[in-house]
Design an enzyme around this catalytic site. Structure first.
Site, PDB file in Angstrom:
ATOM      1  N   SER A  45       4.900 -39.376  33.576  1.00 25.07           N
ATOM      2  CA  SER A  45       3.925 -38.758  32.679  1.00 25.07           C
ATOM      3  C   SER A  45       2.765 -39.722  32.397  1.00 25.07           C
ATOM      4  O   SER A  45       2.048 -40.098  33.322  1.00 25.07           O
ATOM      5  CB  SER A  45       4.625 -38.316  31.383  1.00 25.07           C
ATOM      6  OG  SER A  45       3.799 -37.484  30.615  1.00 25.07           O
TER       7      SER A  45
ATOM      8  N   HIS B 110       8.790 -30.728  33.257  1.00 21.32           N
ATOM      9  CA  HIS B 110       8.029 -31.977  33.218  1.00 21.32           C
ATOM     10  C   HIS B 110       8.936 -33.185  33.403  1.00 21.32           C
ATOM     11  O   HIS B 110       8.454 -34.293  33.615  1.00 21.32           O
ATOM     12  CB  HIS B 110       7.304 -32.084  31.864  1.00 21.32           C
ATOM     13  CG  HIS B 110       6.436 -33.288  31.708  1.00 21.32           C
ATOM     14  ND1 HIS B 110       5.254 -33.455  32.397  1.00 21.32           N
ATOM     15  CD2 HIS B 110       6.567 -34.393  30.930  1.00 21.32           C
ATOM     16  CE1 HIS B 110       4.695 -34.607  32.058  1.00 21.32           C
ATOM     17  NE2 HIS B 110       5.466 -35.201  31.167  1.00 21.32           N
TER      18      HIS B 110
ATOM     19  N   ASP C 128       4.293 -27.226  34.825  1.00 24.46           N
ATOM     20  CA  ASP C 128       4.219 -28.307  33.841  1.00 24.46           C
ATOM     21  C   ASP C 128       3.311 -27.897  32.684  1.00 24.46           C
ATOM     22  O   ASP C 128       2.136 -27.569  32.887  1.00 24.46           O
ATOM     23  CB  ASP C 128       3.680 -29.574  34.507  1.00 24.46           C
ATOM     24  CG  ASP C 128       3.921 -30.830  33.692  1.00 24.46           C
ATOM     25  OD1 ASP C 128       3.914 -30.737  32.449  1.00 24.46           O
ATOM     26  OD2 ASP C 128       4.106 -31.893  34.292  1.00 24.46           O
TER      27      ASP C 128
END
Length: 498
Positions: free
Chosen positions: A207, A472, A444
């Site tokens: 991320s 995610h 996502d």
């Protein structure tokens, strides 16, 4: 290297402070035992020891690895000529249990956590760490500056500063500074390696960690051997506006899925929202549960099991109002536990700033929510179906979250700050030679797929993997397969990922 409890010692400068020392310079400096920190060489308080040999570093064993808890005193601001103010940066160093004697030769893999504002969890030698070990790496788990054991930021740590002072301090905690921390640590831990042993590092970023990797490839591409990004190929934008315009559209789709799965929650949520609009509800830690804060539970929609988690809270809250006429302690505690902004204040105060280059955010998410495109969809009156929000930051949070209240003035200063430095060098990315592979998730909620694809197409040699198998958190759901396949992709192997 200065230990956390050592007095400051003098710095020595090479004539060329931008380069790693040559072998000749290393030999000339060996008798004084200097170490590279940023663009400087710092005298070690342990005059005869390499940092990897330090006897004052705490270490312990977990199944499969020897673990070393390493601290580094690094500049708060790398663009300062004096660089006098220091912060402590913590890195957990994992070495395969049977290769401890090879620390000075094994290549490093640095893990960059998601966020911004989250630290690394205590390690288990399984999942992606096992894959790293199997591929010959030793691993560094970085608590990014301001998190965990790295001079963690909190209202207490900043209490002695004015609002402007807090804002100026917090400006130093974005990806560009995180990357410079990594580069300083890399130079320190590999400074005297011979040419036959790898001094570059490989990077794994989840991320926001992928945002940091892209900054690393922009600033120090020659220091990176390979890079792997999971759910975090960043948009190359100057402000968050475009990001949030797409974010709100994805959030609406998630609300449709949620209410499609739990249609009775349409009425339940309306009842809860109307109650919160009429009553001041205090949370266990002193914060306030407004209707708008309750709707931030939708942040969970982006992860596995998120719909069910929110439904359980909604179900209990509705039952509380029916039976008690108020929300129970248990329900209030569940809401508070689900929201991490009090314990990870960087996540709120710098979230919009991670997209800014030379422009202010001006509370981007709030402006987009109030735009003609989304105003009706995100109405908090409770008179129509109420849609949850997601990963969006709003000014009200600095009234409702107890730990954010003391940072309200600083947050507003940062939201209006225009002189953010660059995070990416597009021309450098276009000529990238580092093997890079990244996975982007089709559904996502947090990172827009289209913007990620644009960036992937900009980075020369980027090997993309797009899948709808995960939300995610693919690296958490199936870490061995996700990381293992990215390693293959970066090596040019486009075979099966099974």
């Amino acid at each position: 290297m200065i230990s956390p409890n050592s007095p400051t010692r003098p710095f020595c400068h090479w004539e060329d402070t931008s380069a790693i020392p040559t072998q000749r310079k290393v030999q000339e400096f060996t008798s004084r035992r200097g170490f590279w920190v940023g663009s400087k060489v710092q005298l070690s308080p342990k005059m005869q020891e390499h940092h990897l040999d330090r006897s004052d570093v705490e270490s312990f064993t977990v199944p499969g690895a020897r673990v070393f808890d390493r601290y580094f005193d690094l500049p708060l601001a790398y663009d300062s000529n004096a660089q006098e103010q220091k912060i402590k940066v913590f890195c957990r160093h994992l070495v395969p249990i049977n290769k401890v004697n090879e620390m000075k030769r094994l290549p490093f893999l640095v893990y960059l956590q998601g966020g911004p504002g989250f630290s690394c969890a205590f390690p288990k030698i399984s999942g992606w760490i096992k894959v790293a070990f199997d591929n010959g790496y030793q691993v560094l788990l970085l608590d990014q500056r301001g998190t965990g054991l790295s001079s963690a930021i909190s209202p207490d740590s900043l209490a002695h500063l004015s609002d402007q002072g807090k804002a100026d301090y917090l400006k130093c905690f974005r990806a560009d500074s995180i990357v410079r921390d990594c580069e300083s640590i890399r130079k320190l831990l590999t400074w005297d390696r011979s040419e036959e042993h790898e001094s570059r590092i490989s990077l794994l970023g989840q991320s926001f960690g992928g945002f940091c990797i892209t900054t690393y490839l922009s600033l120090f591409p020659k220091s990176v051997k390979a890079a792997y990004i999971t759910g975090g190929v960043p948009p190359l934008v100057s402000t968050p506006d475009k990001v949030y315009e797409k974010t709100f559209a994805r959030i609406l789709k998630r609300n449709n899925v949620y209410y499609g799965k739990y249609p009775a929650d349409v009425q339940r949520v309306q009842i809860i929202i109307k109650y919160l609009n009429k009553n001041e509800v205090k949370l266990p830690n002193g914060g306030f549960l407004s209707s708008r804060r309750f709707l931030q539970l939708g942040l969970a929609f982006g992860g596995s099991g998120g719909y069910d988690t929110v439904h359980e809270i909604v179900l209990h809250a509705a039952q509380d109002l029916e039976l008690l006429g108020k929300l129970s302690y248990s329900t209030l505690n569940s809401v508070q536990a689900q929201q991490g902004f009090d314990t990870n204040v960087i996540y709120a105060i710098l979230h919009e700033a991670i997209y800014c280059q030379g422009k202010a955010s001006n509370w981007s998410a709030e402006r987009v929510r109030l735009s003609s495109q989304y105003r009706e969809d995100f109405d908090w009156s409770g008179n129509t179906r109420v849609n949850f929000t997601g990963e969006t930051i709003h000014p009200f949070m600095f009234d409702d979250y107890s730990e954010l209240v003391p940072l309200k003035g600083a947050a507003d200063i940062l939201a209006n700050y225009e002189n953010w430095g660059p995070l990416y060098d597009v021309e450098t990315l276009k000529s990238n030679t580092v093997p890079v592979a990244g996975v982007s998730y089709f559904d996502d909620m947090y990172v827009d797929l289209d913007l990620s694809i644009e960036t992937a197409n900009t980075i020369q040699g980027f090997q993309p993997w797009i899948t709808n198998e995960f939300a995610h958190n693919g690296l958490r759901e199936d870490p061995e397969r996700v990381f293992g396949y990215l390693i293959k992709l970066a090596q040019g192997d486009h075979g099966t990922n099974r």
